[in-house]
Design a protein around this motif. Structure first.
Motif, PDB file in Angstrom:
ATOM      1  N   ARG A  84       0.828  -1.108  -0.064  1.00  0.00           N
ATOM      2  CA  ARG A  84       0.017   0.079  -0.056  1.00  0.00           C
ATOM      3  C   ARG A  84       0.777   1.305  -0.141  1.00  0.00           C
ATOM      4  O   ARG A  84       1.970   1.381   0.807  1.00  0.00           O
ATOM      5  CB  ARG A  84      -0.734  -0.016   1.473  1.00  0.00           C
ATOM      6  CG  ARG A  84      -1.832   1.073   1.294  1.00  0.00           C
ATOM      7  CD  ARG A  84      -3.238   0.529   2.291  1.00  0.00           C
ATOM      8  NE  ARG A  84      -2.482   0.206   3.550  1.00  0.00           N
ATOM      9  CZ  ARG A  84      -3.523  -0.279   4.474  1.00  0.00           C
ATOM     10  NH1 ARG A  84      -4.623  -0.302   4.256  1.00  0.00           N
ATOM     11  NH2 ARG A  84      -3.020  -0.305   5.551  1.00  0.00           N
ATOM     12  N   GLU A  85       0.538   2.235  -0.573  1.00  0.00           N
ATOM     13  CA  GLU A  85       1.459   3.463  -0.747  1.00  0.00           C
ATOM     14  C   GLU A  85       0.440   4.685  -0.563  1.00  0.00           C
ATOM     15  O   GLU A  85      -0.847   4.606  -0.894  1.00  0.00           O
ATOM     16  CB  GLU A  85       1.719   3.756  -2.311  1.00  0.00           C
ATOM     17  CG  GLU A  85       1.117   3.788  -3.493  1.00  0.00           C
ATOM     18  CD  GLU A  85       1.891   3.804  -4.699  1.00  0.00           C
ATOM     19  OE1 GLU A  85       2.943   4.232  -4.564  1.00  0.00           O
ATOM     20  OE2 GLU A  85       1.229   3.567  -5.800  1.00  0.00           O
ATOM     21  N   GLY A  86       0.930   5.608  -0.336  1.00  0.00           N
ATOM     22  CA  GLY A  86       0.228   7.142  -0.016  1.00  0.00           C
ATOM     23  C   GLY A  86       0.131   7.673  -1.322  1.00  0.00           C
ATOM     24  O   GLY A  86       0.982   7.811  -2.072  1.00  0.00           O
ATOM     25  N   VAL A  87      -1.022   8.241  -1.502  1.00  0.00           N
ATOM     26  CA  VAL A  87      -1.425   8.889  -2.863  1.00  0.00           C
ATOM     27  C   VAL A  87      -1.478  10.356  -2.418  1.00  0.00           C
ATOM     28  O   VAL A  87      -0.624  11.335  -2.952  1.00  0.00           O
ATOM     29  CB  VAL A  87      -2.778   8.535  -3.334  1.00  0.00           C
ATOM     30  CG1 VAL A  87      -3.019   9.486  -4.681  1.00  0.00           C
ATOM     31  CG2 VAL A  87      -2.738   7.052  -3.744  1.00  0.00           C
ATOM     32  N   SER A  88      -2.259  10.929  -1.480  1.00  0.00           N
ATOM     33  CA  SER A  88      -2.365  11.994  -1.026  1.00  0.00           C
ATOM     34  C   SER A  88      -2.985  12.254   0.275  1.00  0.00           C
ATOM     35  O   SER A  88      -3.948  11.662   0.544  1.00  0.00           O
ATOM     36  CB  SER A  88      -3.329  12.921  -2.083  1.00  0.00           C
ATOM     37  OG  SER A  88      -3.212  14.245  -1.600  1.00  0.00           O
ATOM     38  N   CYS A  89      -2.544  13.256   0.884  1.00  0.00           N
ATOM     39  CA  CYS A  89      -3.263  13.664   2.284  1.00  0.00           C
ATOM     40  C   CYS A  89      -3.433  15.191   2.662  1.00  0.00           C
ATOM     41  O   CYS A  89      -2.812  15.771   2.006  1.00  0.00           O
ATOM     42  CB  CYS A  89      -2.082  12.997   3.684  1.00  0.00           C
ATOM     43  SG  CYS A  89      -1.854  11.125   3.314  1.00  0.00           S
ATOM     44  N   ILE A  90      -4.244  15.418   3.632  1.00  0.00           N
ATOM     45  CA  ILE A  90      -4.688  16.591   3.795  1.00  0.00           C
ATOM     46  C   ILE A  90      -4.919  16.723   5.320  1.00  0.00           C
ATOM     47  O   ILE A  90      -5.522  16.286   6.115  1.00  0.00           O
ATOM     48  CB  ILE A  90      -6.144  16.980   2.864  1.00  0.00           C
ATOM     49  CG1 ILE A  90      -6.492  18.474   3.222  1.00  0.00           C
ATOM     50  CG2 ILE A  90      -7.203  16.224   3.438  1.00  0.00           C
ATOM     51  CD1 ILE A  90      -7.220  19.095   2.197  1.00  0.00           C
ATOM     52  N   GLY A  91      -4.482  17.920   5.878  1.00  0.00           N
ATOM     53  CA  GLY A  91      -4.465  18.211   7.108  1.00  0.00           C
ATOM     54  C   GLY A  91      -5.659  18.624   7.650  1.00  0.00           C
ATOM     55  O   GLY A  91      -6.299  19.058   6.865  1.00  0.00           O
ATOM     56  N   TYR A 151       1.319  15.063  -1.635  1.00  0.00           N
ATOM     57  CA  TYR A 151       1.052  14.197  -2.829  1.00  0.00           C
ATOM     58  C   TYR A 151       2.432  13.200  -2.974  1.00  0.00           C
ATOM     59  O   TYR A 151       3.439  13.630  -2.985  1.00  0.00           O
ATOM     60  CB  TYR A 151       0.983  15.084  -3.907  1.00  0.00           C
ATOM     61  CG  TYR A 151      -0.200  15.956  -4.057  1.00  0.00           C
ATOM     62  CD1 TYR A 151      -0.267  17.266  -3.570  1.00  0.00           C
ATOM     63  CD2 TYR A 151      -1.699  15.284  -4.393  1.00  0.00           C
ATOM     64  CE1 TYR A 151      -1.517  17.847  -3.772  1.00  0.00           C
ATOM     65  CE2 TYR A 151      -2.537  16.074  -4.630  1.00  0.00           C
ATOM     66  CZ  TYR A 151      -2.630  17.480  -4.043  1.00  0.00           C
ATOM     67  OH  TYR A 151      -3.821  18.062  -3.970  1.00  0.00           O
ATOM     68  N   GLY A 152       2.058  11.952  -2.843  1.00  0.00           N
ATOM     69  CA  GLY A 152       3.078  10.855  -3.246  1.00  0.00           C
ATOM     70  C   GLY A 152       3.536  11.218  -4.833  1.00  0.00           C
ATOM     71  O   GLY A 152       2.730  11.672  -5.676  1.00  0.00           O
ATOM     72  N   ASP A 153       4.748  10.476  -4.815  1.00  0.00           N
ATOM     73  CA  ASP A 153       5.255  10.573  -6.362  1.00  0.00           C
ATOM     74  C   ASP A 153       4.392  10.179  -7.475  1.00  0.00           C
ATOM     75  O   ASP A 153       4.296  10.281  -8.746  1.00  0.00           O
ATOM     76  CB  ASP A 153       6.496  10.065  -6.441  1.00  0.00           C
ATOM     77  CG  ASP A 153       7.709  10.829  -5.712  1.00  0.00           C
ATOM     78  OD1 ASP A 153       8.539  10.317  -5.318  1.00  0.00           O
ATOM     79  OD2 ASP A 153       7.315  12.085  -5.340  1.00  0.00           O
ATOM     80  N   SER A 154       3.558   8.981  -6.854  1.00  0.00           N
ATOM     81  CA  SER A 154       2.709   7.887  -8.030  1.00  0.00           C
ATOM     82  C   SER A 154       1.702   8.959  -8.820  1.00  0.00           C
ATOM     83  O   SER A 154       1.527   8.792  -9.858  1.00  0.00           O
ATOM     84  CB  SER A 154       2.046   7.037  -7.322  1.00  0.00           C
ATOM     85  OG  SER A 154       1.240   7.481  -6.346  1.00  0.00           O
ATOM     86  N   MET A 155       1.170   9.990  -8.153  1.00  0.00           N
ATOM     87  CA  MET A 155       0.200  10.715  -8.912  1.00  0.00           C
ATOM     88  C   MET A 155       0.248  12.016  -8.769  1.00  0.00           C
ATOM     89  O   MET A 155      -0.592  12.893  -8.790  1.00  0.00           O
ATOM     90  CB  MET A 155      -1.292  10.330  -8.382  1.00  0.00           C
ATOM     91  CG  MET A 155      -1.644   8.843  -8.496  1.00  0.00           C
ATOM     92  SD  MET A 155      -3.479   8.522  -8.640  1.00  0.00           S
ATOM     93  CE  MET A 155      -4.007   9.554  -9.985  1.00  0.00           C
ATOM     94  N   LYS A 156       1.556  12.546  -8.441  1.00  0.00           N
ATOM     95  CA  LYS A 156       1.804  14.006  -8.244  1.00  0.00           C
ATOM     96  C   LYS A 156       1.633  14.667  -9.494  1.00  0.00           C
ATOM     97  O   LYS A 156       1.953  14.258 -10.573  1.00  0.00           O
ATOM     98  CB  LYS A 156       3.173  14.371  -7.827  1.00  0.00           C
ATOM     99  CG  LYS A 156       3.416  15.697  -7.393  1.00  0.00           C
ATOM    100  CD  LYS A 156       5.020  15.895  -6.893  1.00  0.00           C
ATOM    101  CE  LYS A 156       5.090  15.018  -5.566  1.00  0.00           C
ATOM    102  NZ  LYS A 156       6.494  15.060  -4.810  1.00  0.00           N
ATOM    103  N   GLY A 157       0.841  15.789  -9.464  1.00  0.00           N
ATOM    104  CA  GLY A 157       0.448  16.834 -10.805  1.00  0.00           C
ATOM    105  C   GLY A 157      -0.529  16.021 -11.512  1.00  0.00           C
ATOM    106  O   GLY A 157      -1.344  16.648 -12.584  1.00  0.00           O
ATOM    107  N   ARG A 158      -1.134  14.901 -11.179  1.00  0.00           N
ATOM    108  CA  ARG A 158      -2.475  14.269 -11.708  1.00  0.00           C
ATOM    109  C   ARG A 158      -3.579  14.106 -10.939  1.00  0.00           C
ATOM    110  O   ARG A 158      -4.642  13.668 -11.101  1.00  0.00           O
ATOM    111  CB  ARG A 158      -1.947  12.891 -12.195  1.00  0.00           C
ATOM    112  CG  ARG A 158      -0.921  13.089 -13.539  1.00  0.00           C
ATOM    113  CD  ARG A 158      -0.786  11.463 -14.158  1.00  0.00           C
ATOM    114  NE  ARG A 158      -0.221  10.678 -13.086  1.00  0.00           N
ATOM    115  CZ  ARG A 158      -0.950   9.437 -12.947  1.00  0.00           C
ATOM    116  NH1 ARG A 158      -1.984   9.175 -13.262  1.00  0.00           N
ATOM    117  NH2 ARG A 158      -0.436   8.481 -12.280  1.00  0.00           N
ATOM    118  N   SER A 159      -3.190  14.588  -9.729  1.00  0.00           N
ATOM    119  CA  SER A 159      -4.573  14.396  -8.604  1.00  0.00           C
ATOM    120  C   SER A 159      -4.549  15.616  -7.647  1.00  0.00           C
ATOM    121  O   SER A 159      -3.661  16.544  -7.490  1.00  0.00           O
ATOM    122  CB  SER A 159      -4.228  13.263  -7.700  1.00  0.00           C
ATOM    123  OG  SER A 159      -2.868  13.348  -7.088  1.00  0.00           O
TER     124      SER A 159
END
Length: 132
Positions: free
Chosen positions: A45-52, A60-68
């Motif tokens: 499992r990997e982190g995609v994105s988190c918000i405080g 934003y994790g590298d996997s979807m940075k710029g696309r999410s």
């Protein structure tokens, strides 16, 4: 019953978009920092994105940075993940999770996967399939 419920997954063609939603039942997401994670078959499992919780700090994790884009609607106590330019490699079960800022963001960045157990709430996931 306290639970997180994800929705919005489905089958999409490469290059398409989806918006995932994470809603809480029995408690308010406004009290937590919230993140989206994903797990593809045979992968960790990997982190995609988190918000405080308070100031809306995002990661934003590298996997979807710029696309999410992650966002939260406090009126509806819902957190969204807008995903664009989807690729077959994005196929996975997407989970949302709620917890404290420090735990969530360390988990989101992949620093310590054992922190999963320290999250307060996990959803059951929604499947995203990217295929033509």
């Amino acid at each position: 019953q306290l639970q997180l419920v994800e929705s919005g997954g489905g089958l999409v063609q490469p290059g398409g978009s989806l918006r995932l939603s994470c809603a809480a039942s029995g408690f308010s997401l406004d009290d937590y920092s919230v993140g989206w994670f994903r797990q593809a078959p045979g992968k960790e499992r990997e982190g995609v994105s988190c918000i405080g919780r308070t100031d809306g700090t995002t990661y934003y994790g590298d996997s979807m940075k710029g696309r999410s884009t992650i966002s939260r609607d406090k009126d509806k106590s819902t957190v969204f993940l807008q995903m664009n330019g989807l690729e077959p490699e994005d196929t996975a079960v997407y989970y949302c999770a709620a917890g404290t800022f420090s735990v969530l963001f360390r988990l989101c960045a992949g620093w310590d996967l054992s922190l999963s157990d320290d999250m307060d709430h996990w959803g059951k996931g929604t499947l995203v399939t990217v295929s033509s």
